[in-house]
Scaffold this active site. Structure first.
Site, short mmCIF file in Angstrom:
data_model
loop_
_atom_site.label_atom_id
_atom_site.label_comp_id
_atom_site.label_asym_id
_atom_site.label_seq_id
_atom_site.Cartn_x
_atom_site.Cartn_y
_atom_site.Cartn_z
N ASP A 1 0.00 5.09 0.83
CA ASP A 1 -0.20 6.06 1.92
C ASP A 1 -0.33 5.33 3.27
O ASP A 1 -1.21 4.50 3.45
CB ASP A 1 -1.45 6.90 1.64
N HIS B 1 -10.84 5.68 -9.03
CA HIS B 1 -12.31 5.74 -9.05
C HIS B 1 -12.92 6.06 -7.68
O HIS B 1 -12.30 5.90 -6.65
CB HIS B 1 -12.87 4.39 -9.53
N ASP C 1 0.87 -1.16 0.00
CA ASP C 1 0.00 0.00 0.00
C ASP C 1 0.92 1.22 0.00
O ASP C 1 2.08 1.13 0.39
CB ASP C 1 -0.90 -0.03 1.24
MG LIG Z 1 -2.93 3.20 3.46
ZN LIG Z 2 -11.05 1.49 -9.34
#
Ligand SMILES: [Mg+2]
Ligand SMILES: [Zn+2]
Length: 174
Positions: free
Chosen positions: A16, A97, A14
């Site tokens: 952030d 999105h 991941d």
């Molecule tokens: Mg995160």
């Molecule tokens: Zn997406």
């Protein structure tokens, strides 16, 4: 799978809260702050033969806070900084999105926004990976849920030093 060449292990990270301090809708390199040990962790994974992928929700695009070109620019900048230490991310997978927002082209209920596994599944489809040896590190339950849905192990990073955390998980296999 018999007859197939054994795939490479991959580490899905991941962004952030794992690689950089999560400041909320970060997109400027000036605001970017590495998590302690993050560069070292990426380099160790590189050196141990792991492909390193970032899997990150970037709904700020759909929400109109920044553009997809800003996301790409920041990711290129990150790889430039990593290169100074002989480290690299092999590919950044991001979901731009969200179900609502002004950037109409990005507004939808997609399959790639974590906790759904679409980003990880895209990497699995694109690369010959060893799913058994692959794993994800995330800081939210939605990261771990995405890993589980894709059939890979997930480790939840809370805070501290990412390289030390990586070591403690024993996730890197021979
Ligand atoms: Mg995160
Ligand atoms: Zn997406």
């Amino acid at each position: 799978m018999s007859g197939m060449e054994a795939g490479r292990p991959a580490a899905f990270l991941d962004r952030d809260g794992v690689l950089n301090v999560d400041k909320g809708y970060l997109f400027r390199s000036e605001d970017f702050e590495w998590i302690p040990g993050a560069i070292e962790a990426v380099k160790r994974l590189n050196d141990r033969g792991y492909l390193v992928f970032v899997v990150t929700n970037q709904s700020g695009v759909a929400r109109g806070y920044y553009g997809e070109e800003d996301v790409i620019r920041l990711h290129n900048w990150m790889n430039g900084e990593l290169a100074k230490h002989g480290a690299h991310i092999d590919k950044f997978y991001y979901c731009p999105h969200y179900t609502e927002g002004p950037a109409s082209g990005y507004v939808k209920a997609c399959q790639c926004r974590k906790p759904l596994p679409g980003l990880i599944l895209a990497a699995l489809a694109e690369w010959n990976l060893d799913r058994e040896k692959s794993f994800l590190i995330g800081d939210k339950d939605s990261d771990i849920a995405a890993a589980a849905a894709a059939g890979i192990k997930g480790y939840k990073f809370a805070a501290g030093n990412l390289a030390e955390f990586l070591q403690a998980t024993n996730a890197i296999r021979e």
